[in-house]
Design a protein around this motif. Structure first.
Motif, PDB file in Angstrom:
ATOM      1  N   LEU A   4       0.429 -14.752  -9.596  1.00 46.69           N
ATOM      2  CA  LEU A   4       1.035 -14.780  -8.264  1.00 46.69           C
ATOM      3  C   LEU A   4       0.709 -13.497  -7.502  1.00 46.69           C
ATOM      4  O   LEU A   4       0.377 -13.530  -6.310  1.00 46.69           O
ATOM      5  N   ILE A   5       0.788 -12.370  -8.200  1.00 50.23           N
ATOM      6  CA  ILE A   5       0.437 -11.088  -7.588  1.00 50.23           C
ATOM      7  C   ILE A   5      -1.031 -11.108  -7.149  1.00 50.23           C
ATOM      8  O   ILE A   5      -1.377 -10.629  -6.061  1.00 50.23           O
ATOM      9  N   ALA A   6      -1.878 -11.702  -7.980  1.00 46.53           N
ATOM     10  CA  ALA A   6      -3.307 -11.781  -7.655  1.00 46.53           C
ATOM     11  C   ALA A   6      -3.539 -12.581  -6.374  1.00 46.53           C
ATOM     12  O   ALA A   6      -4.373 -12.208  -5.541  1.00 46.53           O
ATOM     13  N   ILE A   7      -2.812 -13.673  -6.202  1.00 42.56           N
ATOM     14  CA  ILE A   7      -2.953 -14.483  -4.990  1.00 42.56           C
ATOM     15  C   ILE A   7      -2.537 -13.683  -3.757  1.00 42.56           C
ATOM     16  O   ILE A   7      -3.232 -13.677  -2.735  1.00 42.56           O
ATOM     17  N   VAL A   8      -1.402 -12.983  -3.866  1.00 44.91           N
ATOM     18  CA  VAL A   8      -0.913 -12.179  -2.745  1.00 44.91           C
ATOM     19  C   VAL A   8      -1.920 -11.088  -2.398  1.00 44.91           C
ATOM     20  O   VAL A   8      -2.259 -10.870  -1.220  1.00 44.91           O
ATOM     21  N   LEU A   9      -2.427 -10.398  -3.417  1.00 47.46           N
ATOM     22  CA  LEU A   9      -3.399  -9.329  -3.178  1.00 47.46           C
ATOM     23  C   LEU A   9      -4.706  -9.888  -2.633  1.00 47.46           C
ATOM     24  O   LEU A   9      -5.361  -9.256  -1.793  1.00 47.46           O
ATOM     25  N   GLY A  10      -5.093 -11.084  -3.080  1.00 43.44           N
ATOM     26  CA  GLY A  10      -6.303 -11.715  -2.557  1.00 43.44           C
ATOM     27  C   GLY A  10      -6.173 -12.060  -1.085  1.00 43.44           C
ATOM     28  O   GLY A  10      -7.102 -11.866  -0.299  1.00 43.44           O
ATOM     29  N   VAL A  11      -5.012 -12.576  -0.713  1.00 39.41           N
ATOM     30  CA  VAL A  11      -4.749 -12.884   0.705  1.00 39.41           C
ATOM     31  C   VAL A  11      -4.794 -11.597   1.527  1.00 39.41           C
ATOM     32  O   VAL A  11      -5.397 -11.556   2.612  1.00 39.41           O
ATOM     33  N   LEU A  12      -4.167 -10.550   1.015  1.00 43.01           N
ATOM     34  CA  LEU A  12      -4.169  -9.253   1.718  1.00 43.01           C
ATOM     35  C   LEU A  12      -5.586  -8.720   1.886  1.00 43.01           C
ATOM     36  O   LEU A  12      -5.966  -8.236   2.954  1.00 43.01           O
ATOM     37  N   GLN A  13      -6.376  -8.780   0.815  1.00 38.35           N
ATOM     38  CA  GLN A  13      -7.751  -8.294   0.865  1.00 38.35           C
ATOM     39  C   GLN A  13      -8.559  -9.062   1.909  1.00 38.35           C
ATOM     40  O   GLN A  13      -9.249  -8.473   2.735  1.00 38.35           O
ATOM     41  N   GLY A  14      -8.464 -10.383   1.864  1.00 39.48           N
ATOM     42  CA  GLY A  14      -9.217 -11.193   2.813  1.00 39.48           C
ATOM     43  C   GLY A  14      -8.771 -11.018   4.246  1.00 39.48           C
ATOM     44  O   GLY A  14      -9.582 -11.023   5.172  1.00 39.48           O
ATOM     45  N   ALA A  15      -7.466 -10.826   4.438  1.00 38.11           N
ATOM     46  CA  ALA A  15      -6.918 -10.711   5.793  1.00 38.11           C
ATOM     47  C   ALA A  15      -7.188  -9.355   6.422  1.00 38.11           C
ATOM     48  O   ALA A  15      -7.263  -9.241   7.648  1.00 38.11           O
ATOM     49  N   THR A  16      -7.341  -8.316   5.610  1.00 38.34           N
ATOM     50  CA  THR A  16      -7.434  -6.956   6.163  1.00 38.34           C
ATOM     51  C   THR A  16      -8.794  -6.290   6.012  1.00 38.34           C
ATOM     52  O   THR A  16      -9.036  -5.254   6.630  1.00 38.34           O
ATOM     53  N   GLU A  17      -9.699  -6.852   5.217  1.00 35.71           N
ATOM     54  CA  GLU A  17     -10.983  -6.199   4.960  1.00 35.71           C
ATOM     55  C   GLU A  17     -11.783  -5.974   6.234  1.00 35.71           C
ATOM     56  O   GLU A  17     -12.388  -4.913   6.425  1.00 35.71           O
ATOM     57  N   PHE A  18     -11.795  -6.941   7.138  1.00 35.30           N
ATOM     58  CA  PHE A  18     -12.650  -6.839   8.316  1.00 35.30           C
ATOM     59  C   PHE A  18     -11.922  -6.273   9.530  1.00 35.30           C
ATOM     60  O   PHE A  18     -12.563  -5.897  10.516  1.00 35.30           O
ATOM     61  N   LEU A  19     -10.620  -6.246   9.475  1.00 36.15           N
ATOM     62  CA  LEU A  19      -9.853  -5.647  10.561  1.00 36.15           C
ATOM     63  C   LEU A  19      -9.823  -4.132  10.343  1.00 36.15           C
ATOM     64  O   LEU A  19      -9.801  -3.676   9.203  1.00 36.15           O
ATOM     65  N   PRO A  20      -9.815  -3.350  11.416  1.00 37.80           N
ATOM     66  CA  PRO A  20      -9.845  -1.887  11.258  1.00 37.80           C
ATOM     67  C   PRO A  20      -8.494  -1.296  10.860  1.00 37.80           C
ATOM     68  O   PRO A  20      -7.986  -0.368  11.495  1.00 37.80           O
ATOM     69  N   ILE A  21      -7.889  -1.872   9.792  1.00 37.30           N
ATOM     70  CA  ILE A  21      -6.555  -1.423   9.375  1.00 37.30           C
ATOM     71  C   ILE A  21      -6.513  -1.058   7.894  1.00 37.30           C
ATOM     72  O   ILE A  21      -5.448  -0.730   7.367  1.00 37.30           O
ATOM     73  N   SER A  22      -7.652  -1.112   7.211  1.00 39.22           N
ATOM     74  CA  SER A  22      -7.813  -0.681   5.822  1.00 39.22           C
ATOM     75  C   SER A  22      -7.223  -1.639   4.791  1.00 39.22           C
ATOM     76  O   SER A  22      -6.010  -1.659   4.553  1.00 39.22           O
ATOM     77  N   SER A  23      -8.103  -2.411   4.164  1.00 42.25           N
ATOM     78  CA  SER A  23      -7.675  -3.323   3.102  1.00 42.25           C
ATOM     79  C   SER A  23      -7.211  -2.546   1.874  1.00 42.25           C
ATOM     80  O   SER A  23      -6.231  -2.919   1.219  1.00 42.25           O
ATOM     81  N   SER A  24      -7.909  -1.442   1.551  1.00 36.59           N
ATOM     82  CA  SER A  24      -7.528  -0.664   0.362  1.00 36.59           C
ATOM     83  C   SER A  24      -6.139  -0.066   0.520  1.00 36.59           C
ATOM     84  O   SER A  24      -5.378   0.034  -0.448  1.00 36.59           O
ATOM     85  N   ALA A  25      -5.769   0.318   1.745  1.00 36.26           N
ATOM     86  CA  ALA A  25      -4.421   0.844   1.987  1.00 36.26           C
ATOM     87  C   ALA A  25      -3.380  -0.245   1.757  1.00 36.26           C
ATOM     88  O   ALA A  25      -2.334  -0.005   1.146  1.00 36.26           O
ATOM     89  N   HIS A  26      -3.662  -1.453   2.224  1.00 34.24           N
ATOM     90  CA  HIS A  26      -2.699  -2.544   2.071  1.00 34.24           C
ATOM     91  C   HIS A  26      -2.541  -2.954   0.602  1.00 34.24           C
ATOM     92  O   HIS A  26      -1.431  -3.251   0.149  1.00 34.24           O
ATOM     93  N   LEU A  27      -3.643  -2.954  -0.142  1.00 31.98           N
ATOM     94  CA  LEU A  27      -3.543  -3.257  -1.575  1.00 31.98           C
ATOM     95  C   LEU A  27      -2.765  -2.156  -2.302  1.00 31.98           C
ATOM     96  O   LEU A  27      -1.965  -2.428  -3.198  1.00 31.98           O
ATOM     97  N   ARG A  28      -3.025  -0.926  -1.896  1.00 34.62           N
ATOM     98  CA  ARG A  28      -2.327   0.215  -2.518  1.00 34.62           C
ATOM     99  C   ARG A  28      -0.828   0.142  -2.242  1.00 34.62           C
ATOM    100  O   ARG A  28      -0.004   0.347  -3.144  1.00 34.62           O
ATOM    101  N   ILE A  29      -0.443  -0.155  -1.010  1.00 32.77           N
ATOM    102  CA  ILE A  29       0.973  -0.248  -0.639  1.00 32.77           C
ATOM    103  C   ILE A  29       1.627  -1.445  -1.326  1.00 32.77           C
ATOM    104  O   ILE A  29       2.737  -1.351  -1.847  1.00 32.77           O
ATOM    105  N   ALA A  30       0.922  -2.581  -1.342  1.00 31.37           N
ATOM    106  CA  ALA A  30       1.464  -3.787  -1.974  1.00 31.37           C
ATOM    107  C   ALA A  30       1.730  -3.558  -3.448  1.00 31.37           C
ATOM    108  O   ALA A  30       2.706  -4.085  -4.010  1.00 31.37           O
TER     109      ALA A  30
END
Length: 277
Positions: A4-30
């Motif tokens: 379940l955590i993997a699905i959430v992190l996958g959604v976060l990665q896909g949603a934020t990788e191309f936006l200028p808001i940092s996918s790595s930051a969102h994965l780190r915070i999550a």
């Protein structure tokens, strides 16, 4: 729970990788906020980025395949060396050199000290402001076809900053592109092209490392593969939306979001609600 955590992190990665808001930051915070989770680590992040980068290859397949074919054709002498696609091939190669050098030299720093949430919160705000200024003050006159080797290298140097969670690969490269006077779609498209060899190189290297040191992958191979697949599907939809958005609108909403997220994170760290490392 790991799945379940993997699905959430996958959604976060896909949603934020191309936006200028940092996918790595969102994965780190999550990793700090999700029940039963922890910092997924640089290895997990790099591997899941393979999924989002595959989305880039599919979305821009015609452009990427044409550039590769003509670049190799120029080496064989069947395509003119001054062909725009040949030039783009060299621009991507030149722009990739800085992050390869930095990635090799600063491995330990990337995996440890730079993952502090104090650093993440600070750069979210600082680079959010810089992106806003570059987007607002950029001349917006240069197109992808007019990209020079100097500009390509400078944008490549900016990509190095993406090694710091919170900066954002697309954020850093688009900011430099806008500061150099490129139109939003041109800056974004070159940023996407530039990320392909860097992300695939990093992702497959980390995957190899994970095979030799299984403990480094955190969630394990099964959940990581699932997160990568989810990131691919979500990322493909986000690219389409983003390219349509920036053709008509500014990066202002992303700037506001970065500053707000960084401020909230600083408050949470100061109050002791979450730990920096």
């Amino acid at each position: 729970m790991d799945w379940l955590i993997a699905i959430v992190l996958g959604v976060l990665q896909g949603a934020t990788e191309f936006l200028p808001i940092s996918s790595s930051a969102h994965l780190r915070i999550a990793g700090e906020l999700l029940p039963g989770a922890e910092d997924p680590g640089a290895t997990f992040t790099a591997i899941t980025q393979i999924g989002t980068e595959l989305a880039v290859v599919i979305f821009f397949w015609r452009d990427i395949s044409r550039i590769i074919a003509k670049w190799f054709g120029s080496l064989r002498g069947t395509v003119a060396k001054d062909d725009p696609d040949v030039k783009m091939g060299w621009l991507v190669i030149i722009g990739t050199v800085p992050i390869v050098i930095a990635g090799v030299l600063f491995q330990d720093l990337i995996r440890d000290q730079l993952r502090s949430l104090w650093i993440t919160a600070t750069v979210l705000i600082v680079f959010g402001v810089i992106l806003g200024l570059a987007d607002m003050l950029g001349k917006r006159v240069k197109t992808l076809e007019t990209t020079t080797y100097r500009d390509g290298l400078l944008i490549g140097v900016a990509q190095v900053l993406a090694l710091i969670p919170g900066v954002s690969r697309s954020g850093a490269t688009v900011t430099m592109g806008r500061a150099l006077g490129y139109e939003r779609p041109a800056a974004a498209k070159y940023a996407f092209f530039l990320a392909v060899p860097a992300v695939f190189g990093s992702g497959f290297y980390e995957a190899y490392q994970a095979f030799t040191e299984p403990a480094s992958i955190g969630l394990g191979w099964g959940p990581t593969i699932l997160a990568t697949a989810v990131a691919f599907l979500v990322g493909l939809a986000v690219i389409r939306w983003l390219m349509a958005w920036i053709s008509r609108r500014s990066f202002a909403p992303f700037v506001i979001y970065r500053i707000a997220l960084g401020a909230v994170l600083l408050v949470a760290l100061s109050a002791g609600w979450i730990e920096a490392l």
